[in-house]
Design a protein around this motif. Structure first.
Motif, short mmCIF file in Angstrom:
data_model
loop_
_atom_site.label_atom_id
_atom_site.label_comp_id
_atom_site.label_asym_id
_atom_site.label_seq_id
_atom_site.Cartn_x
_atom_site.Cartn_y
_atom_site.Cartn_z
N GLN A 183 -4.04 56.62 60.61
CA GLN A 183 -4.38 57.87 59.93
C GLN A 183 -4.78 58.96 60.92
O GLN A 183 -4.38 60.12 60.79
N LEU A 184 -5.57 58.59 61.93
CA LEU A 184 -5.97 59.57 62.93
C LEU A 184 -4.76 60.08 63.71
O LEU A 184 -4.64 61.28 63.98
N VAL A 185 -3.88 59.17 64.08
CA VAL A 185 -2.68 59.58 64.82
C VAL A 185 -1.82 60.51 63.98
O VAL A 185 -1.30 61.52 64.49
N SER A 186 -1.68 60.21 62.69
CA SER A 186 -0.86 61.06 61.83
C SER A 186 -1.44 62.46 61.70
O SER A 186 -0.71 63.43 61.47
N LEU A 187 -2.77 62.58 61.86
CA LEU A 187 -3.42 63.89 61.82
C LEU A 187 -3.06 64.73 63.04
O LEU A 187 -2.72 65.91 62.92
#
Length: 462
Positions: A183-187
């Motif tokens: 999720q952090l990477v997708s942000l």
């Protein structure tokens, strides 16, 4: 506050020039207390000789992943102190503490950077620092978002805004670490920012941002170009210095060729003090033992490193002291668009061996971070340094290291660099004076048209 005296003292690498009243007041206990920085989100709790570092946002206070050692005092100047700071594989430097004219204000300076952090005295630790620890995925994501809200100033340059970036579904209490990391990477992945990083040690996973794919053509087949330089242009093999971060040889016409791969990694220990020493010794050798009438500096694959080393190289070419650039840090940026006061970073003459003649600087899209700061530092140099090649990446700020409540590390840029006219080159990069690319045919024929243009220019200016 005597800002001019303080800046000159720090960045010309002399001792702190304090007023007599500050010197009378200076004792080790003066640095004791709780200090909150402006623009960097740090709180330093100093109880000599110990120091604790916290990272503060409007919703959180997290013990910093920046590990601090015991404080030592400068043996020759009682109003100066320092302590080692470290993040394994990323930072291994000293944090200096220096007095100002106010007993309720000090400056912190991490020695591998070229800037300072101004800090005000607090009466007590912020209340958030006493809250029970919450290392849940839900809170870690909230802290991640809040940190970008307060410190990331480049949403507009990236073609988005805070509201769009923050539209993300929060975990519902049972999100595992793998899902949170994704999720952090997708942000952050859509930001295409080379100074955004996430390290999840327990997963053995990490993310480092990259430039936009549309700019891949700007890489210009650098490795092949360098092979051609060494095979077809240099008069002798490249001599390696500084753990192969620097290379030097002569070109036809008594032109020096200095290749700078990075402003870091000049020592086996990885400690910045040793890097700095090795870097300086290499430059002393190059500029003392080898004579040349003009110079090509090749930054086309320079991956960055220490802004302080970049300034130290620029100083070797200075005939007078001038401002390299001004730095500012974002302050609660999404809410206020505010910056700290501009801080002048100097290129100061230092009497060390150097070169005062004509210089051509080769750049590309792979010239990143401190390589770009170095290019900015030469903009006001006289005689003019001509930039040849392609635009740089457009990533200037030091990486601000942050820690999530779950223990993961991440980093983001929080500063902008301004030239003499107040221009920032983030995202757009620094444009060359002469834009030249190597075609596939050029490279296959053993040529480097970028270097050839530099040699032609230098020949015409002698």
């Amino acid at each position: 506050m005597h800002l001019k005296n303080l800046f000159i003292a720090i960045f010309a690498q002399t001792l702190l020039a304090s007023t007599s009243c500050a010197a009378d007041r200076a004792t080790p206990i003066d640095i004791n207390g709780i200090w909150q920085t402006s623009g960097y989100g740090y709180v330093f709790d100093v109880d000599f000789p110990n120091v604790a570092i916290y990272e503060l946002t409007a919703i959180s206070c997290v013990e910093s992943g920046l590990q601090a050692s015991a404080i030592t005092l400068d043996s020759s100047l009682s109003q100066r102190a320092s302590f080692a700071v470290k993040i394994d594989g990323f930072i291994n430097a000293e944090m200096e503490i220096a007095h100002t004219d106010s007993p309720d204000e000090v400056v912190f300076h991490r020695t591998d950077t070229a800037a300072t952090m101004w800090a005000q005295r607090l009466k007590t630790l912020p209340a958030l620092c006493s809250h029970p620890k919450d290392n849940s995925a839900d809170f870690s994501l909230k802290v991640f978002l809040q940190t970008f809200k307060e410190h990331y100033p480049f949403f507009a340059e990236k073609g988005t805004d805070w509201a769009t970036f923050s539209q993300v579904a929060l975990p519902q209490g049972n999100t595992n670490d793998t899902e949170l990391f994704g999720q952090l990477v997708s942000l952050v992945e859509p930001l295409y920012d080379s100074h955004v990083a996430i390290v999840a040690a327990n997963l053995e996973q990490y993310f480092f941002g990259e430039g936009r794919l549309s700019d891949e053509s700007a890489y210009d087949h650098i490795d092949k170009a360098f092979a051609n330089v060494e095979a077809s242009y240099l008069l002798q093999p490249l001599t390696s210095f500084c753990q192969d971060r620097l290379g030097f040889a002569l070109l036809p016409g008594n032109v020096g060729y200095l290749r700078v791969k990075a402003f870091s990694g000049c020592s086996e220990t990885g400690q910045f003090a040793d890097d700095e020493s090795g870097f300086g010794q290499a430059l002393d050798t190059i500029f003392t033992d080898i004579k040349f009438s003009a110079l090509v500096i090749d930054l086309r694959d320079n991956s960055g490193g220490s802004g302080r080393l970049a300034i130290q190289l620029a100083q070797r070419f200075a005939q007078h002291t001038y401002i390299a650039y001004r730095k500012q840090a974002a302050v609660d940026f999404a809410a206020s668009n505010a910056w700290t006061e501009p801080e002048a970073i100097l290129v100061a003459t230092n009497g060390l061996p150097g070169f005062n003649g004509n210089i051509a600087l080769l750049t590309s899209y792979q010239s990143i971070s401190s390589a770009e700061a170095f290019a900015m530092a030469l903009m006001q140099r006289s005689p003019k340094v001509v930039r040849i090649g392609q635009r740089t990446r457009g990533v200037f700020s030091d990486i601000l290291p942050r820690t999530l409540p779950n223990g993961w590390l991440f980093g983001l840029p929080n500063e902008r660099y301004l030239d003499a006219k107040g221009n920032s080159y983030d995202e757009q990069g620094i444009q060359p004076d002469m834009e030249i690319s190597n075609s596939k045919g050029d490279l296959e024929n053993g040529q480097d048209k970028v270097l050839e243009a530099a040699l032609s220019h230098l020949q015409n200016t002698q």
